[in-house]
Motif scaffolding. Sequence first.
Motif, short mmCIF file in Angstrom:
data_model
loop_
_atom_site.label_atom_id
_atom_site.label_comp_id
_atom_site.label_asym_id
_atom_site.label_seq_id
_atom_site.Cartn_x
_atom_site.Cartn_y
_atom_site.Cartn_z
N ASN A 1 4.26 5.28 -7.64
CA ASN A 1 3.24 5.54 -8.65
C ASN A 1 3.83 6.41 -9.77
O ASN A 1 4.50 7.39 -9.46
N GLU B 1 -3.26 -3.60 -6.51
CA GLU B 1 -4.07 -2.38 -6.52
C GLU B 1 -4.24 -1.91 -5.10
O GLU B 1 -4.65 -2.68 -4.23
N ARG B 2 -3.91 -0.63 -4.87
CA ARG B 2 -4.12 -0.06 -3.54
C ARG B 2 -5.60 -0.08 -3.20
O ARG B 2 -6.46 -0.04 -4.07
N SER B 3 -5.89 -0.10 -1.90
CA SER B 3 -7.28 -0.13 -1.45
C SER B 3 -8.05 1.10 -1.94
O SER B 3 -9.22 0.98 -2.31
N ASP B 4 -7.41 2.27 -2.01
CA ASP B 4 -8.12 3.46 -2.49
C ASP B 4 -8.39 3.39 -3.99
O ASP B 4 -9.34 3.96 -4.48
N GLN B 5 -7.60 2.64 -4.73
CA GLN B 5 -7.84 2.44 -6.16
C GLN B 5 -9.03 1.51 -6.37
O GLN B 5 -9.84 1.71 -7.26
N ARG B 6 -9.11 0.46 -5.54
CA ARG B 6 -10.22 -0.49 -5.67
C ARG B 6 -11.54 0.16 -5.33
O ARG B 6 -12.55 -0.09 -5.97
N CYS B 7 -11.56 1.01 -4.32
CA CYS B 7 -12.80 1.65 -3.89
C CYS B 7 -13.27 2.72 -4.86
O CYS B 7 -14.45 2.84 -5.13
N ASN B 8 -12.30 3.51 -5.38
CA ASN B 8 -12.66 4.63 -6.24
C ASN B 8 -12.62 4.33 -7.70
O ASN B 8 -13.15 5.08 -8.51
N ASP C 1 -10.01 4.63 -9.38
CA ASP C 1 -9.01 5.54 -9.94
C ASP C 1 -7.74 4.77 -10.27
O ASP C 1 -7.45 3.73 -9.72
N GLU D 1 0.85 -1.21 0.00
CA GLU D 1 0.00 0.00 0.00
C GLU D 1 0.88 1.24 0.00
O GLU D 1 0.70 2.15 -0.80
N ARG E 1 2.08 3.92 -3.40
CA ARG E 1 1.96 5.39 -3.39
C ARG E 1 3.30 6.06 -3.73
O ARG E 1 3.35 7.06 -4.43
#
Length: 170
Positions: A98, A160-167, A169, A91, A95
């Motif tokens: 990237n 895939e980062r958790s914020d990528q999976r949720c959004n 993006d 994670e 970041r």
Amino acid sequence: MTEPDEMRPRDLRRGRRIGVDVGDVRIGVAACDRDGILASPLETVAAGTLAVARLAEIVDEVEAIECVVGLPIGLSGREGPAAAKIRAFCEDLSRAINPVTIRLIDERMSTMTADALLRQQGRSGVDRRKVIDQAAAAVILETALDAERMRGTAPGEIFERSDQRCNGDS
């Protein structure tokens, strides 16, 4: 006589990759050449607060197109607490590097393979401990390169980062 297509090595994507073997104390790093022919031990990074920053510097220095991280899968084929630690580490690493992709590769037996290779080279126990993490990273990266050459597609799982999976993006 020619080999059947499924037996013939395929071309790799061009570009340098780094292999990473994450441990609780040390992180082994290896890199390959632009053609993906050979993975070589590169550096041992101390695990801790500065590790992600150093790995990001290495990715930048070698102009890596991908970071191949060993994922400890149990002999049963299941992920356990060690794999959860690696995913948490990725994670932060994701970041920091990237847009460079992280690819998770099954690392079962990589440290044992690296140790056996170092023994064959005649390295003493103390000498092996100094480079075992780098050698394991090279084994992880070499395994990924060999698999890509044989299959024609990159192996493992793109992290895939958790914020990528949720959004959704990138």
